[in-house]
Design a protein around this motif. Structure first.
Motif, PDB file in Angstrom:
ATOM      1  N   SER A 156       0.813  -1.216   0.000  1.00 49.81           N
ATOM      2  CA  SER A 156       0.000   0.000   0.000  1.00 49.81           C
ATOM      3  C   SER A 156       0.848   1.269   0.000  1.00 49.81           C
ATOM      4  CB  SER A 156      -0.923   0.010   1.217  1.00 49.81           C
ATOM      5  OG  SER A 156      -1.776  -1.122   1.212  1.00 49.81           O
ATOM      6  N   SER A 157       2.042   1.180   0.553  1.00 50.77           N
ATOM      7  CA  SER A 157       2.904   2.360   0.643  1.00 50.77           C
ATOM      8  C   SER A 157       3.889   2.477  -0.515  1.00 50.77           C
ATOM      9  CB  SER A 157       3.702   2.333   1.955  1.00 50.77           C
ATOM     10  OG  SER A 157       2.850   2.345   3.071  1.00 50.77           O
ATOM     11  N   ASN A 158       4.290   1.351  -1.103  1.00 49.79           N
ATOM     12  CA  ASN A 158       5.440   1.383  -2.002  1.00 49.79           C
ATOM     13  C   ASN A 158       5.191   0.904  -3.428  1.00 49.79           C
ATOM     14  OD1 ASN A 158       7.726   2.042   0.019  1.00 49.79           O
ATOM     15  ND2 ASN A 158       6.610   0.379   1.013  1.00 49.79           N
ATOM     16  N   CYS A 159       4.053   0.306  -3.684  1.00 52.42           N
ATOM     17  CA  CYS A 159       3.782  -0.208  -5.033  1.00 52.42           C
ATOM     18  C   CYS A 159       2.968   0.821  -5.816  1.00 52.42           C
ATOM     19  CB  CYS A 159       3.028  -1.533  -4.960  1.00 52.42           C
ATOM     20  SG  CYS A 159       2.498  -2.144  -6.574  1.00 52.42           S
ATOM     21  N   GLY A 160       3.493   1.255  -6.952  1.00 55.59           N
ATOM     22  CA  GLY A 160       2.821   2.261  -7.763  1.00 55.59           C
ATOM     23  C   GLY A 160       1.520   1.803  -8.378  1.00 55.59           C
ATOM     24  N   ILE A 161       1.312   0.493  -8.462  1.00 53.08           N
ATOM     25  CA  ILE A 161       0.038  -0.014  -8.976  1.00 53.08           C
ATOM     26  C   ILE A 161      -1.037   0.100  -7.902  1.00 53.08           C
ATOM     27  CG2 ILE A 161      -1.176  -2.048  -9.875  1.00 53.08           C
ATOM     28  CD1 ILE A 161       1.438  -2.982 -11.098  1.00 53.08           C
ATOM     29  N   ALA A 162      -0.660  -0.206  -6.660  1.00 55.66           N
ATOM     30  CA  ALA A 162      -1.615  -0.136  -5.551  1.00 55.66           C
ATOM     31  C   ALA A 162      -1.798   1.279  -5.031  1.00 55.66           C
ATOM     32  CB  ALA A 162      -1.153  -1.042  -4.410  1.00 55.66           C
ATOM     33  N   ASN A 163      -0.769   2.109  -5.208  1.00 58.90           N
ATOM     34  CA  ASN A 163      -0.810   3.480  -4.697  1.00 58.90           C
ATOM     35  C   ASN A 163      -0.143   4.402  -5.716  1.00 58.90           C
ATOM     36  OD1 ASN A 163      -0.600   5.901  -3.337  1.00 58.90           O
ATOM     37  ND2 ASN A 163       0.681   5.119  -1.676  1.00 58.90           N
ATOM     38  N   THR A 164      -0.927   5.190  -6.414  1.00 54.54           N
ATOM     39  CA  THR A 164      -0.390   6.044  -7.488  1.00 54.54           C
ATOM     40  C   THR A 164       0.555   7.118  -6.957  1.00 54.54           C
ATOM     41  OG1 THR A 164      -2.355   7.466  -7.328  1.00 54.54           O
ATOM     42  CG2 THR A 164      -2.388   5.698  -8.969  1.00 54.54           C
ATOM     43  N   LYS A 165       0.589   7.338  -5.626  1.00 51.05           N
ATOM     44  CA  LYS A 165       1.496   8.331  -5.053  1.00 51.05           C
ATOM     45  C   LYS A 165       2.841   7.722  -4.647  1.00 51.05           C
ATOM     46  CE  LYS A 165      -2.263  11.253  -3.297  1.00 51.05           C
ATOM     47  NZ  LYS A 165      -2.881  11.878  -2.086  1.00 51.05           N
ATOM     48  N   ALA A 166       2.984   6.423  -4.764  1.00 51.92           N
ATOM     49  CA  ALA A 166       4.243   5.772  -4.400  1.00 51.92           C
ATOM     50  C   ALA A 166       5.355   6.184  -5.359  1.00 51.92           C
ATOM     51  CB  ALA A 166       4.065   4.249  -4.417  1.00 51.92           C
ATOM     52  N   LYS A 167       6.603   6.209  -4.842  1.00 52.69           N
ATOM     53  CA  LYS A 167       7.744   6.605  -5.683  1.00 52.69           C
ATOM     54  C   LYS A 167       7.969   5.620  -6.823  1.00 52.69           C
ATOM     55  CE  LYS A 167      10.443   9.089  -2.169  1.00 52.69           C
ATOM     56  NZ  LYS A 167      11.747   9.139  -1.448  1.00 52.69           N
ATOM     57  N   CYS A 168       7.867   4.354  -6.517  1.00 51.53           N
ATOM     58  CA  CYS A 168       8.176   3.327  -7.519  1.00 51.53           C
ATOM     59  C   CYS A 168       6.947   3.025  -8.362  1.00 51.53           C
ATOM     60  CB  CYS A 168       8.661   2.046  -6.847  1.00 51.53           C
ATOM     61  SG  CYS A 168       9.198   0.779  -8.020  1.00 51.53           S
ATOM     62  N   SER A 169       7.165   2.886  -9.649  1.00 50.14           N
ATOM     63  CA  SER A 169       6.128   2.398 -10.552  1.00 50.14           C
ATOM     64  C   SER A 169       6.830   1.547 -11.604  1.00 50.14           C
ATOM     65  CB  SER A 169       5.368   3.548 -11.222  1.00 50.14           C
ATOM     66  OG  SER A 169       6.190   4.215 -12.158  1.00 50.14           O
ATOM     67  N   CYS A 170       6.116   0.610 -12.171  1.00 51.53           N
ATOM     68  CA  CYS A 170       6.740  -0.288 -13.153  1.00 51.53           C
ATOM     69  C   CYS A 170       7.350   0.479 -14.337  1.00 51.53           C
ATOM     70  CB  CYS A 170       5.736  -1.322 -13.635  1.00 51.53           C
ATOM     71  SG  CYS A 170       5.220  -2.482 -12.349  1.00 51.53           S
ATOM     72  N   PRO A 171       6.659   1.486 -14.913  1.00 50.39           N
ATOM     73  CA  PRO A 171       7.274   2.223 -16.025  1.00 50.39           C
ATOM     74  C   PRO A 171       8.567   2.926 -15.634  1.00 50.39           C
ATOM     75  CG  PRO A 171       4.909   2.585 -15.999  1.00 50.39           C
ATOM     76  CD  PRO A 171       5.249   1.870 -14.718  1.00 50.39           C
ATOM     77  N   ARG A 172       8.626   3.493 -14.436  1.00 50.24           N
ATOM     78  CA  ARG A 172       9.841   4.189 -14.000  1.00 50.24           C
ATOM     79  C   ARG A 172      10.940   3.205 -13.602  1.00 50.24           C
ATOM     80  NH1 ARG A 172       9.000   8.536  -9.550  1.00 50.24           N
ATOM     81  NH2 ARG A 172      11.016   9.211 -10.367  1.00 50.24           N
ATOM     82  N   ARG A 173      10.541   2.009 -13.203  1.00 51.76           N
ATOM     83  CA  ARG A 173      11.504   1.003 -12.746  1.00 51.76           C
ATOM     84  C   ARG A 173      12.093   0.191 -13.910  1.00 51.76           C
ATOM     85  NH1 ARG A 173      15.209  -0.206  -8.974  1.00 51.76           N
ATOM     86  NH2 ARG A 173      15.400  -2.445  -8.653  1.00 51.76           N
ATOM     87  N   LEU A 174      11.356   0.086 -14.999  1.00 50.85           N
ATOM     88  CA  LEU A 174      11.761  -0.786 -16.106  1.00 50.85           C
ATOM     89  C   LEU A 174      13.146  -0.454 -16.664  1.00 50.85           C
ATOM     90  CD1 LEU A 174      10.911  -3.175 -17.859  1.00 50.85           C
ATOM     91  CD2 LEU A 174       9.801  -1.549 -19.419  1.00 50.85           C
ATOM     92  N   PRO A 175      13.497   0.827 -16.908  1.00 44.64           N
ATOM     93  CA  PRO A 175      14.833   1.104 -17.473  1.00 44.64           C
ATOM     94  C   PRO A 175      15.974   0.601 -16.598  1.00 44.64           C
ATOM     95  CG  PRO A 175      13.407   3.006 -17.739  1.00 44.64           C
ATOM     96  CD  PRO A 175      12.673   2.056 -16.838  1.00 44.64           C
ATOM     97  N   VAL A 176      15.905   0.835 -15.270  1.00 46.35           N
ATOM     98  CA  VAL A 176      16.990   0.388 -14.402  1.00 46.35           C
ATOM     99  C   VAL A 176      16.980  -1.132 -14.257  1.00 46.35           C
ATOM    100  CG1 VAL A 176      15.794   0.550 -12.177  1.00 46.35           C
ATOM    101  CG2 VAL A 176      18.250   0.895 -12.277  1.00 46.35           C
ATOM    102  N   ALA A 177      15.798  -1.733 -14.315  1.00 47.95           N
ATOM    103  CA  ALA A 177      15.727  -3.192 -14.265  1.00 47.95           C
ATOM    104  C   ALA A 177      16.447  -3.795 -15.475  1.00 47.95           C
ATOM    105  CB  ALA A 177      14.270  -3.650 -14.229  1.00 47.95           C
TER     106      ALA A 177
END
Length: 290
Positions: free
Chosen positions: A193-214
């Motif tokens: 609830s605090s850290n997943c961008g799918i569950a919480n749009t205000k979280a820092k991490c989101s899959c689109p932002r994480r994909l390049p570094v992954a």
């Protein structure tokens, strides 16, 4: 009247090789799925599946029908996954603080964290790898739980076992199982609830932002790679569909939805054919402990 599965058990205990093979074929996919949700790594899951099935075969003579056969099989699997040295030795010592730090390291600020809506869709290749990232992340999150709490959570919230059966599998009182599940659920829900961008749009991490570094870290292949996804298999729910569906759910249900939105990890090998042909009848009937 006995079920087909119970007939197979009775015949296999009497030494019927064909029945034993069918019996193992009936349970190998379920065991592999459990192993994948507990261990995440496909190679480790395959190894664990084989070891558990060997235990089921060699301990089959001890099954007395005092519980459902499925319950007994999962108890054998649970004991292995909690106590086997080779499983414990591969534990990474991960916790939710470390996992959060990893998620928030190297997020691409130039990529929009926005999620798809009914009016937008993600392009084909990106959708596949965003889904791979989504699934691998939600699965890896459970590594932050110790083995006992992870198993309680997987049985209860992911595989949706009745609490009474899950308690029987883990050889706990119903009250103690509920406490263990509650602790595990609370930690997973709080983190998601605090850290997943799918569950919480205000979280820092989101899959689109994480994909390049992954991709930079080698966790996700570069674009155009011939490597196939390990987690976003054909029957995995679509990325766009999941992120849209999540938005209408309450907090706790969002976490459960994400954790259940994985493919069915069917066994990649026919262990039944392999093991039944390797183990001798004496080994099959003996009560071997590992």
């Amino acid at each position: 009247m006995q079920t087909t599965l119970e007939h197979l058990v009775t015949a296999a205990q009497a030494g019927d090789q064909a029945a034993l093979k069918k019996l193992v074929q009936n349970i190998q996919d379920q065991i592999h799925h459990l192993a994948m949700r507990m261990l995440i790594n496909p190679d480790d899951a395959q190894e664990a599946t084989q070891e558990i099935l060997i235990l089921v075969i060699t301990k089959l003579s001890t099954f007395e029908g005092k519980s459902a056969f499925r319950t007994w099989v999962y108890r054998v699997a649970a004991n292995y996954l909690i106590t086997a040295k080779k499983v414990r030795d591969k534990e990474l010592g991960l916790n939710f603080d470390l996992f959060k730090q990893d998620l928030e390291t190297g997020l691409d600020p130039n990529v929009s964290p926005s999620i798809p809506s009914s009016q937008t869709t993600t392009s084909g290749e990106d959708s596949i790898w965003l889904n791979e990232l989504r699934i691998s992340c939600t699965m890896a999150m459970l590594l932050c739980l110790d083995l006992k709490h992870r198993l309680a959570y997987v049985l209860g919230d992911i595989l949706d076992f009745p609490q009474s059966e899950a308690a029987e599998i883990l050889e706990l009182s119903l009250a103690n199982y509920r406490k263990r599940l509650s602790r595990a659920r609370s930690e997973v829900v709080s983190f998601t609830s605090s850290n997943c961008g799918i569950a919480n749009t205000k979280a820092k991490c989101s899959c689109p932002r994480r994909l390049p570094v992954a991709r930079e870290l080698g966790r996700i292949p570069e674009k155009g790679s011939s490597i196939s996804p390990a987690f976003a298999l054909r029957d995995a729910p679509n990325y766009d569909t999941i992120v849209e569906d999540i938005q209408v759910l309450e907090e706790e249900l969002r976490t459960i939805k994400l954790q259940r939105a994985t493919p069915t990890f069917a066994s990649p090998q026919d262990f039944a054919k392999k093991l039944v042909s390797v183990l001798t009848p004496d080994e099959q009937r003996s009560n071997i402990t590992h």
